[in-house]
Design an enzyme around this catalytic site. Structure first.
Site, PDB file in Angstrom:
ATOM      1  N   MET A   1      49.447  32.285  92.296  1.00  0.00           N
ATOM      2  CA  MET A   1      50.419  32.755  91.319  1.00  0.00           C
ATOM      3  C   MET A   1      49.776  33.317  90.059  1.00  0.00           C
ATOM      4  SD  MET A   1      53.341  32.269  92.704  1.00  0.00           S
ATOM      5  CE  MET A   1      54.365  32.545  91.264  1.00  0.00           C
ATOM      6  N   ARG A   2      48.449  33.307  89.991  1.00  0.00           N
ATOM      7  CA  ARG A   2      47.801  33.758  88.770  1.00  0.00           C
ATOM      8  C   ARG A   2      48.072  35.236  88.515  1.00  0.00           C
ATOM      9  NH1 ARG A   2      43.051  31.429  89.269  1.00  0.00           N
ATOM     10  NH2 ARG A   2      43.540  29.740  87.837  1.00  0.00           N
ATOM     11  N   ALA A   3      48.169  36.030  89.553  1.00  0.00           N
ATOM     12  CA  ALA A   3      48.412  37.457  89.359  1.00  0.00           C
ATOM     13  C   ALA A   3      49.762  37.689  88.681  1.00  0.00           C
ATOM     14  CB  ALA A   3      48.356  38.185  90.695  1.00  0.00           C
TER      15      ALA A   3
ATOM     16  N   ASP B   1      38.504  35.499  90.179  1.00  0.00           N
ATOM     17  CA  ASP B   1      39.922  35.306  89.930  1.00  0.00           C
ATOM     18  C   ASP B   1      40.195  34.842  88.509  1.00  0.00           C
ATOM     19  OD1 ASP B   1      42.617  35.337  90.992  1.00  0.00           O
ATOM     20  OD2 ASP B   1      42.579  33.151  90.840  1.00  0.00           O
TER      21      ASP B   1
END
Length: 677
Positions: free
Chosen positions: A260-262, A179
């Site tokens: 929320m990284r995407a 990720d």
């Protein structure tokens, strides 16, 4: 791949690139070439940590710096992190020579310090040791590296573009590290013969005269450098409208990604993509290109899921209308919409080479890998789309592994489940992992020993040398050391193990539908092994021979595919199964003599294939017992009439015998846990 690398250098906050692909596809070559086309950076002169002169408070142990400190320009560094690197080499450590000779505690920077404001490249990143992965995770999350060891307390900035390459056949990455990569691409060799010929032609031209070959592309590389520099200057002015942000959120929600990284990665990548094309507003095509690079590796719900992206769903979510970008005035030398008509035309951000593929440094052009899986291809520059290549016919599907004349059924495994922790007794010395207690290179220090290999135990080294200072003539100044004073630290951590299943796949097993439960148990233990860094293997025997269906591995993708194709039926060559299991264990002992194996034999004890099958099976079992192979026999015999052959076999193997009425996955896993814990 080239587009992803360029975008993450335009906006380093994107988070780096993970390149997955088959061997021999020049993954390492293109990454190492990246640094040569990046614009140089300004650093404080003499600073070992590459501080930015524009930073009002640089986090550098060499600081603070005067406002008018001298600066210098240098190329962007490409720092390679070997998979076998030690922790002190990555983080940095006490300068041992000066500490012992001059009595001064001075910090010696590591690879993370050298990679600040540059590129940190890890080839075969999936083989990186867990403790190094943890260090990278901390540095990538915080943007700094903190060193607290050997009397050194230092903190320095560590902002870098993380680029990793890997071959999925050798195992997968931990989810946490996966990720951390902002973008991911799948690469494959082109299937178009013309493209393959061009690759070979260029390689041979380079071998004949490397200097002349490089000179022929010097102008193209300068053009690419200028375009990257212009995009880096423009990316801060790119506007992400509320409509664009909402569309990004809709895309991430539709693909059900975690966290929320995407959303952040797609937003930053879309802005970089717009700047790459000289625009100041994000368009639908920018979001689409960013999503194709940022989402495939975030869709995986568990290690058995193959990475990929449903592009039809992506287009459905994005829809036809643009997310209301700010209008741009048309340039005088081109008509609106020329991007869609003239592949490879100039787009206002600087001259570009032609679309013929003659410039290998242009990310949007170059030889097209059109025959590769479309999900594996990187997002294409919308202004330089290549003509579609004819799709070659798909190769014929391979026959099921182990299938023969007596193959009767092929049963798929059920859904894997979470297993309980099991550990081998005692303290081993195997490869660092997360299962059994062991003396390893990482973990807590439990003592020291004489030696030269391993992390130096400074305190014990000084303590050993101190009583001998008078005899060595020391009257003042630094301590006097001899080689025999050196002490290295003993550390206790955890190791990984090998669990080798030897499974009866004969007709009796298939008739009672036991193979589904056995496969499910093996997949579940393999998933647990993936999380704990173990190895799991599978040997089956049926018909007249035994077969190594799953070599000891951590690659859960390959394991799932091969187990699904495992057939059952025929006679029971028990002796051949035991011999093949012994061969696999001995081969693994040669490769890694410290890894402790456990053989799990799943059978009803019957031997029906070959001459004197019962006597031969017992002789082989007694030989394994004399060799000291730890074995667990899971008795699959059930029904009102039982012969008890598995118990007799366990006696010959000197193994634990576990009677099981039905070989269910839960019972089999519980039996393994009880045996090794």
């Amino acid at each position: 791949m080239a587009l992803a690398l360029v975008l993450t250098t335009i906006s380093p906050d994107v988070g780096g690139v993970l390149v997955r692909g088959e061997k021999g596809t020049a993954k390492s070559t293109i990454v190492r070439a990246l640094a040569s086309v990046l614009p140089p950076i300004e650093v404080v002169a003499g600073d070992r940590f590459s501080s930015d002169p524009r930073d009002p408070a640089p986090l550098s142990p060499d600081g603070p710096f005067a406002a008018d400190a001298a600066t210098e320009s240098r190329p962007v560094r490409l720092v390679e992190l070997p998979v076998g690197a030690t922790e002190d080499r990555v983080l940095g450590s006490l300068h041992l020579e000066r500490a012992l000779s001059e009595g001064r505690a001075e910090y010696e920077p590591g690879l993370l310090a050298r990679a600040h404001r540059g590129i940190l490249y890890v080839d075969e990143v999936n083989l990186l040791h867990d403790h190094l992965v943890d260090l990278l995770l901390d540095a990538a999350a915080m943007g700094r590296s903190t060193v607290e060891r050997d009397g050194v307390s230092v903190e320095h900035a560590a902002h870098f573009v993380l680029v990793g390459t890997m071959n999925p056949e050798e195992g997968e990455l931990r989810p946490q590290l996966l990720d951390r990569f902002g973008l991911t691409v799948e690469v494959a060799a082109p299937r178009d013969p013309a493209a393959r010929v061009e690759v070979v032609r260029r390689r041979m031209a380079f071998d004949r005269d490397p200097d002349a070959f490089a000179a022929s592309y010097a102008d193209a590389e300068r053009t690419l450098t200028d375009r990257i520099q212009a995009a880096q200057a423009l990316v801060g002015d790119v506007v992400l409208s509320d409509a664009a942000l909402l569309k990004i959120a809709e895309v991430c929600a539709a693909f059900d990604v975690d966290g929320m990284r995407a959303d952040l990665v797609i937003a930053r990548t879309a802005a970089a993509h717009a700047a790459w094309h000289g625009r100041t507003a994000v368009t639908r095509e920018d979001i689409r290109a960013a999503a194709r690079l940022a989402l495939p590796h975030r869709r995986r719900r568990n290690p058995f899921d193959a990475p990929g992206l449903d592009e039809e769903l992506l287009d459905q979510v994005l829809g036809d209308p643009e997310p209301d970008p700010e209008p741009e005035p048309p340039t005088p030398d081109r008509e609106p919409g020329a991007d869609a008509e003239d592949a490879g035309a100039a787009d206002g951000s600087g001259p570009e080479p032609s679309a013929s593929g003659s410039d290998p440094t242009e990310p949007a052009d170059g030889p097209a890998d059109g025959a590769a899986d479309p999900q594996a291809a990187p997002a294409q520059d919308p202004s330089t789309e290549q003509p579609e290549q004819p799709t070659p016919p798909a190769p014929p599907a391979p026959a099921p592994l182990g299938a023969g004349d007596d193959a009767t059924t092929t049963v798929a495994a059920g859904a894997p489940y979470r297993t309980r922790l099991f550990a081998v007794r005692g303290v081993g010395s195997g490869e660092s992992g997360r299962r059994s207690r062991a003396v390893t290179e990482t973990g807590r220090r439990i003592g020291a020993r004489p030696g030269t290999r391993g992390p130096v135990h400074v305190t014990e080294t000084v303590r050993t040398a101190a009583p001998h200072q008078l005899a060595r003539g020391r009257t003042g100044g630094p301590l006097r050391f001899l080689p025999q004073d050196l002490r290295v630290a003993d550390r206790e951590g955890h190791e990984s193990n090998l669990v080798l299943f030897c499974v009866d796949a004969s007709g009796s097993m298939a008739a009672r539908r036991r193979m589904e439960q056995v496969k499910t148990a093996i997949l579940s233990l393999l998933l647990d092994a993936y999380q704990r860094r173990d190895k799991v293997g599978l040997v089956t025997f049926r018909g007249q021979e035994a077969e190594l269906v799953l070599p000891p591995t951590r690659s859960v993708d390959i394991a799932a595919r091969r187990l699904d194709a495992l057939p059952a039926g025929g006679r029971t060559p028990l002796a051949e199964g035991l011999l093949e299991a012994a061969r696999v264990v001995e081969l693994e002992r040669v490769r890694d003599p410290r890894r402790r194996p456990l053989l799990v034999l799943v059978t009803d004890g019957r031997a029906t294939a070959g001459a004197d099958p019962v006597g031969r099976s017992r002789a082989v079992a007694e030989g394994l017992a004399r060799a000291g192979l730890a074995t667990l026999v899971v008795d699959c015999e059930n029904g009102p009439f039982r012969l008890g052959l598995a118990r007799v076999l366990a006696d010959h193997l000197r193994a634990d015998h576990v009677p099981v009425a039905e070989v269910t996955a839960s019972v089999l896993t519980a039996a393994v846990n009880e045996r090794v814990a």
